[in-house]
Design an enzyme around this catalytic site. Structure first.
Site, PDB file in Angstrom:
ATOM      1  N   HIS A   1     -35.849  91.910 -73.609  1.00  0.00           N
ATOM      2  CA  HIS A   1     -36.733  92.203 -72.566  1.00  0.00           C
ATOM      3  C   HIS A   1     -36.530  92.568 -71.290  1.00  0.00           C
ATOM      4  O   HIS A   1     -36.999  93.577 -70.440  1.00  0.00           O
ATOM      5  CB  HIS A   1     -34.681  91.246 -71.828  1.00  0.00           C
ATOM      6  CG  HIS A   1     -33.278  91.106 -72.389  1.00  0.00           C
ATOM      7  ND1 HIS A   1     -32.585  91.328 -72.185  1.00  0.00           N
ATOM      8  CD2 HIS A   1     -33.715  89.834 -73.385  1.00  0.00           C
ATOM      9  CE1 HIS A   1     -31.461  90.471 -72.982  1.00  0.00           C
ATOM     10  NE2 HIS A   1     -32.509  89.421 -73.689  1.00  0.00           N
TER      11      HIS A   1
ATOM     12  N   HIS B   1     -36.833  89.641 -80.359  1.00  0.00           N
ATOM     13  CA  HIS B   1     -36.516  89.263 -79.552  1.00  0.00           C
ATOM     14  C   HIS B   1     -36.396  90.341 -78.466  1.00  0.00           C
ATOM     15  O   HIS B   1     -34.992  91.384 -78.608  1.00  0.00           O
ATOM     16  CB  HIS B   1     -35.160  87.922 -79.322  1.00  0.00           C
ATOM     17  CG  HIS B   1     -34.515  88.135 -77.997  1.00  0.00           C
ATOM     18  ND1 HIS B   1     -35.533  87.421 -77.015  1.00  0.00           N
ATOM     19  CD2 HIS B   1     -33.138  87.815 -76.964  1.00  0.00           C
ATOM     20  CE1 HIS B   1     -34.957  87.075 -75.703  1.00  0.00           C
ATOM     21  NE2 HIS B   1     -33.166  87.173 -76.106  1.00  0.00           N
TER      22      HIS B   1
ATOM     23  N   GLU C   1     -28.084  85.426 -81.420  1.00  0.00           N
ATOM     24  CA  GLU C   1     -28.810  84.125 -80.786  1.00  0.00           C
ATOM     25  C   GLU C   1     -28.976  84.019 -82.942  1.00  0.00           C
ATOM     26  O   GLU C   1     -30.856  83.917 -83.022  1.00  0.00           O
ATOM     27  CB  GLU C   1     -30.351  84.909 -80.559  1.00  0.00           C
ATOM     28  CG  GLU C   1     -30.172  85.023 -78.854  1.00  0.00           C
ATOM     29  CD  GLU C   1     -29.944  83.884 -78.269  1.00  0.00           C
ATOM     30  OE1 GLU C   1     -29.365  83.096 -78.583  1.00  0.00           O
ATOM     31  OE2 GLU C   1     -29.742  83.829 -77.052  1.00  0.00           O
TER      32      GLU C   1
ATOM     33  N   HIS D   1     -34.424  85.060 -69.112  1.00  0.00           N
ATOM     34  CA  HIS D   1     -34.061  85.950 -69.919  1.00  0.00           C
ATOM     35  C   HIS D   1     -34.630  86.992 -70.862  1.00  0.00           C
ATOM     36  O   HIS D   1     -34.703  87.778 -71.040  1.00  0.00           O
ATOM     37  CB  HIS D   1     -33.071  84.544 -70.776  1.00  0.00           C
ATOM     38  CG  HIS D   1     -32.788  85.504 -72.177  1.00  0.00           C
ATOM     39  ND1 HIS D   1     -31.909  84.642 -72.808  1.00  0.00           N
ATOM     40  CD2 HIS D   1     -32.694  86.471 -72.755  1.00  0.00           C
ATOM     41  CE1 HIS D   1     -31.456  84.802 -73.858  1.00  0.00           C
ATOM     42  NE2 HIS D   1     -31.974  86.653 -73.682  1.00  0.00           N
TER      43      HIS D   1
END
Ligand code: 13P
Ligand code: ZN
Length: 271
Positions: A143, A141, A118, A214
């Site tokens: 999840h 980031h 990413e 996501h």
């Protein structure tokens, strides 16, 4: 590498990154290699460390990041597990140097660990924030199961406002800690430029984003604050789902109660 390890300010920041990586794992948000972190460490690098030779050939960026020319980032490695980043941040991540023209980067320490897939999203987010004069240093980031769950529900997927106000209305802290709410970013293949571009659209008005089906991203000046923002919204999501599992629709705070927080805590009036 002594030049890195003897730099107290830099190592202090690396320890904070490792601390948060551990939280992501214990929270259950970081299955396998799920999630990635980038932190701008330019101001923490010594002049000597800035001159370190590249450990691998320079990598061209598909989209230039001119506002980041000459900047340095700690970035977690692709395929690396957060539970191991927590224990060994330099075996599971690396320090990269962006070329002066923002068109490529080199890995300079401590090992040639290839950055997250990413990297486009991370660098383009940092670049965008710099371009509007913000000194934001962190992109996180991860999840989180509960927040991702919301992106499987059409009404929330189609309205960042509905998602934001629903989560805010579960506890007052949600609006206080995440005053700009969550922007929903439509699905795109992980690691693509398309995902990065869609992300920048929502970053204009939010510091937290939900990537459809996501994960989430938070940006800020401090990695602990970024973690706290996601944790607070995750708490709201849990309250919502727990109520639904118990068989009732949570009433939530009223619009009046929610909006009274704006003057009370001097918050920006978003949504
Ligand atoms: P990386 O292991 O490349 O960081 O990918 C994990 C991820 O969460 C992709 O979105
Ligand atoms: Zn991801």
């Amino acid at each position: 590498m002594d030049i890195i390890r003897n730099n107290k300010a830099l190592m202090n920041e690396i320890e904070r990154i490792a601390e948060v990586a551990g939280y992501l794992w214990t929270k259950g948000w970081a299955e396998r290699n799920g999630g990635n972190i980038s932190v701008n460490v330019t101001t923490l690098m010594s002049d000597e460390a800035k001159m370190l030779p590249a450990l691998a050939p320079a990598r061209e960026l598909v989209e230039k990041v001119p506002c980041l020319g000459g900047n340095f980032f700690y970035v977690t490695g692709t395929g690396k597990r957060m539970r191991y980043v927590a224990k060994a941040p330099f075996e599971n991540g690396s320090i990269i140097r962006i070329a002066p023209d923002g068109a490529s980067f080199e890995i300079i320490a401590e090992q040639p660990v290839s950055p997250t897939m990413e990297i486009h999203s991370h660098l383009m987010m940092h670049n965008y924030l710099r371009s509007i004069g913000r000194n934001t240093t962190v992109v996180l980031h991860t999840h989180p199961t509960d927040l991702i769950g919301f992106s499987h529900c059409k009404p929330f997927l189609e309205s960042s406002k509905l998602l934001t106000r629903t989560l805010w209305s579960m506890i007052p802290e949600a609006r206080i800690v995440v005053p700009k709410g969550i922007g929903v970013v439509p699905y795109a293949i992980p690691g693509t430029l398309e995902l990065a571009r869609l992300t920048i659209e929502q970053l204009r008005t939010h510091d937290m984003l939900l990537w459809e089906k996501h994960g989430v991203l938070a940006v800020g000046d401090d990695i602990i604050d970024c973690f706290d923002a996601i944790d607070t919204m995750s708490k709201s999501a849990q309250i919502y789902f727990n109520a639904r599992w118990a068989g009732f629709e949570p009433v939530g705070m009223t619009d009046e109660q929610l909006d009274a927080l704006v003057p009370a805590f001097n918050l920006p009036d978003c949504y």
